[in-house]
Design an enzyme around this catalytic site. Structure first.
Site, PDB file in Angstrom:
ATOM      1  N   SER A  41       0.849  -1.190   0.000  1.00  0.00           N
ATOM      2  CA  SER A  41       0.000   0.000   0.000  1.00  0.00           C
ATOM      3  C   SER A  41       0.888   1.246   0.000  1.00  0.00           C
ATOM      4  O   SER A  41       1.686   1.424  -0.908  1.00  0.00           O
ATOM      5  CB  SER A  41      -0.962  -0.039   1.183  1.00  0.00           C
ATOM      6  N   ASP A  95      -9.713  -3.605  -5.695  1.00  0.00           N
ATOM      7  CA  ASP A  95      -9.180  -2.765  -4.624  1.00  0.00           C
ATOM      8  C   ASP A  95      -9.705  -1.340  -4.774  1.00  0.00           C
ATOM      9  O   ASP A  95      -9.541  -0.718  -5.828  1.00  0.00           O
ATOM     10  CB  ASP A  95      -7.648  -2.781  -4.686  1.00  0.00           C
ATOM     11  N   HIS A 128      -8.385  -4.834  -1.316  1.00  0.00           N
ATOM     12  CA  HIS A 128      -7.107  -4.291  -0.850  1.00  0.00           C
ATOM     13  C   HIS A 128      -6.329  -5.296   0.000  1.00  0.00           C
ATOM     14  O   HIS A 128      -5.104  -5.325  -0.026  1.00  0.00           O
ATOM     15  CB  HIS A 128      -7.360  -3.019  -0.048  1.00  0.00           C
TER      16      HIS A 128
END
Length: 705
Positions: A557, A644, A676
């Site tokens: 991320s 995501d 995600h």
């Protein structure tokens, strides 16, 4: 030495000119067309990438299987959590061998004075046990399944649960009557996570999101009525702020919290009348953050507030619930270098959580004296925090604890004796001995003189870390004041047992060393995050822990942004880079306020849409726009998910296409039904981690071990 995979033909993405112009700067983006998620050509390209990745890693199939079997073999597949008391019941979760998802259960208390959780045994029936929710049943027919809300009414007669079967984190809430066992007709689609019952169980509180996936509206649903008649309790119109809500442990107040990453505002509602006008606690003031909980002190309803108003590392104050903007009584004054994180109120005391010396601490606050009794733990590196404490007046407090070498542990801290009672330690099958492993913290020095903590764990039989260069797996994050804690991982044993040293670089932008640590790694100081990671890598190399051909970096991320940045800054230091759901096209995303979360993110990264200085700064480090032609990149694996909503799949897809242009050995793995957090289901997630670890070990030259 690095083992190279068999040659295979990588997909070549078509180049199509798309001009992006801001602040007089025109950027020609040749791969922006990959953003068209529903386009057949885009989907075909992603499938081709997956096929290429599978082919390029086919030689690792045996290793992947071995790692998966190791994870599975060390995990007690049929297991139970430690029961947590709420009302007249003990609540706990079960896992069953061969099943992907957990099962939520409860069993009745032996008596009203029963505070000792029953000792449950896998496979053994629990007297009076009720299965509340079997997620394996609910997941049937779906490739993806995620539970975003789960709650039981205080009287124990109703249950709600919110389900996502796409991976986009939009949940449909359903309700079940626990007396009859039958579903109720209530169905609330499109909710955010965290729905809960009102204290009397007659209503459901839930939030919904706007088009940018920002939680912005709080609703009240009366059980048994049509969702069309649900009442709006609060709406936050400012697109820079998200909304959250929760009922205090006392059941006295509903706290409605509004916040950005730098500013907070809270309102309270007496739960006796949830349709009344919410009472403002403190008006929002730019760069002032605070959180609120309810306590009763000397018979008075008070609010305990953790805030940073002229207190960089936060302080704790007490105000009247009737007049929260009145006099503030300081309970825990600001202590520079000790970051106060949270206060959790109970009837007779509060639990405070804070960070000091890079470690999370837990203490009990006495309402009368204001003294804090810090709970002692022996290991030099550990993670501790509260959890599973729904009761208002318990005689003990539930704690979670683990470290790099100590498996997840559940304690109850008995208030009368100040004793830590061990309730359970995560079993690790196959004869795991924590004494076979060691952990330590070392310090690197950044280019500006800042001391940077690095946490290490390794297996002792390979010798002490630092004695000679070893294969090393280095993890980093460094954003949102999020701290990477020293936690235990069964999957990590598969690399430690092959001689790999695991390291966490606690870079600026995280929260490990206090609020200033975070401030020094965001906005126009974001580059510190990247250079800190590089300086940590150099320290580990120069100090003899590893060498560039034995070093693999990983981040996910915002940590994936870190991976992309360090690949551009110092590719020569790494043999491989593993980037999970990586935020590598950061400038394009943060320029587009229509995308999920973008406007909220301006407080973290800056506003490049309206500020030229921010635009230029972000453009100078955004990985996709800074891929270099003058260097040899390490091997790269980017993992993403089509659905995501936080970091769109298009970012790593574009990045990998650009890396290929300069000859990089870059692979893209895109889950076509996931979000995600990747795939759902524990066996699927083990397979996913086995895939990543096999690639990592291959880069480190350990694929045959």
């Amino acid at each position: 030495m690095t083992v190279q995979p068999p040659a295979s033909t990588a997909p070549v993405a078509a180049r199509t000119s798309t001009i992006r112009t801001h602040h007089g700067d025109a950027f020609d983006d040749p791969y922006e067309w990959l953003r068209a998620k529903e386009d057949d050509e885009v989907l075909a390209h992603l499938r081709a990438e997956n096929a290429h990745t599978e082919g390029a890693t086919a030689h690792l199939e045996g290793l992947r299987t071995r790692i998966f079997d190791e994870i599975k073999g060390r995990t007690l597949e049929t297991d139970l959590s430690v029961p947590s008391r709420r009302g007249d019941w003990w609540y706990y979760g079960r896992t069953v061998e061969g099943q992907q998802y957990g099962i939520q259960c409860r069993a009745p208390l032996a008596s009203p004075d029963d505070w000792t959780p029953p000792q449950l045994e896998p496979g053994v029936d629990v007297p009076g046990e009720q299965v509340l929710l079997d997620a394996n049943v609910e997941a049937e027919g779906h490739e993806f399944f995620s539970l975003g809300s789960f709650d039981v009414s205080k009287d124990g007669t109703r249950m709600l649960f919110g389900v996502d079967v796409a991976g986009d984190e939009r949940y449909t809430v359903r309700v079940r009557d626990l007396v009859s066992g039958q579903p109720l007709p209530d169905e609330i689609p499109g909710t955010f996570s965290g729905a809960e019952f009102t204290p009397d169980g007659s209503g459901i509180l839930y939030t919904t999101v706007d088009d940018a996936w920002r939680p912005d509206t709080l609703w009240l649903h009366a059980v048994g009525t049509d969702v069309a008649s649900d009442v709006t309790l609060f709406h936050e119109p400012d697109e820079k702020y998200w909304l959250g809500a929760g009922i205090t442990r006392s059941d006295k107040y509903l706290v409605i919290s509004v916040g950005s990453s730098i500013t907070s505002e809270a309102r309270i509602l007496d739960t006796a009348d949830l349709t009344a006008e919410p009472k403002l606690v403190w008006p929002r003031t730019e760069r002032v953050e605070y959180s609120v909980d309810h306590a009763v002190v000397d018979g008075e309803d008070v609010l305990l507030i953790v805030h940073n108003d002229e207190a960089l590392d936060f302080e704790l104050v007490r105000v009247s619930a009737e007049d929260p903007q009145g006099e503030r009584r300081v309970l825990l004054p600001h202590t520079p270098g000790q970051r106060l994180l949270d206060v959790d109120c109970f009837r007779d005391f509060a639990v405070v959580e804070y960070r000091r010396g890079g470690l999370a601490r837990v203490g009990l606050l006495d309402y009368g004296s204001g003294e804090v009794d810090e709970l002692p733990f022996d290991e030099p590196l550990y993670t501790a925090g509260t959890g599973g404490n729904p009761e208002w007046a318990p005689p003990l407090i539930r704690l979670g604890y683990d470290s790099f070498v100590t498996p997840g542990t559940v304690y109850d801290y008995e208030l009368s004796t100040r004793e830590l009672l061990l309730r359970k330690r995560q079993p690790v099958l196959g004869g795991y001995d924590p004494g076979d492993y060691d952990q330590a913290r070392v310090w690197a020095t950044a280019s500006d003189g800042t001391r940077l903590p690095i946490s290490l764990v390794w297996k002792r039989s390979f010798g002490d870390a630092g004695r000679s260069p070893r294969p090393l797996h280095m993890y980093g994050y460094g954003s949102y004041e999020h701290s990477i804690e020293p936690r235990f991982s069964i999957a990590r044993l598969s690399e430690l047992d092959r001689g790999v040293v695991f390291a966490v670089a606690h870079v600026r932008g995280g929260g490990e060393m206090g609020r200033q640590w975070y401030e020094d790694g965001k906005l126009l100081q974001k580059r510190n995050t990247f250079t800190d990671f590089v300086d940590c890598a150099r320290h580990l190399i120069d100090s003899g822990y590893t060498s560039p051909d034995r070093l693999v970096a990983e981040g996910g991320s915002a940590g994936g942004l870190l991976m992309g940045a360090v690949a551009n800054i110092a590719p020569e230091l790494f043999a491989g880079i593993l980037a999970a759901v990586p935020f590598v096209d950061a400038l394009t995303t943060i320029l587009d306020p229509s995308l999920p979360l973008t406007v909220i993110e301006w407080d973290e990264w800056g506003d490049p849409l309206h500020e030229k200085t921010v635009y230029e700064y972000m453009k100078s480090y955004s990985p996709y726009e800074n891929v270099r032609t003058d260097v040899a990149y390490p091997r790269i694996l980017a993992v993403t998910s089509l659905n995501d909503t936080r970091v769109l799949y298009v970012e790593p897809a574009k990045w990998v296409a650009r890396l290929r242009e300069v000859g990089a050995d870059a692979l893209l793995k895109c889950e076509m039904v996931a979000g995600h957090g990747g795939v759902s289901g524990r066996y699927n997630s083990w397979k996913e981690r086995a895939f990543e670890l096999a690639w990592l070990l291959d880069v480190l030259g350990l694929a045959d071990d």
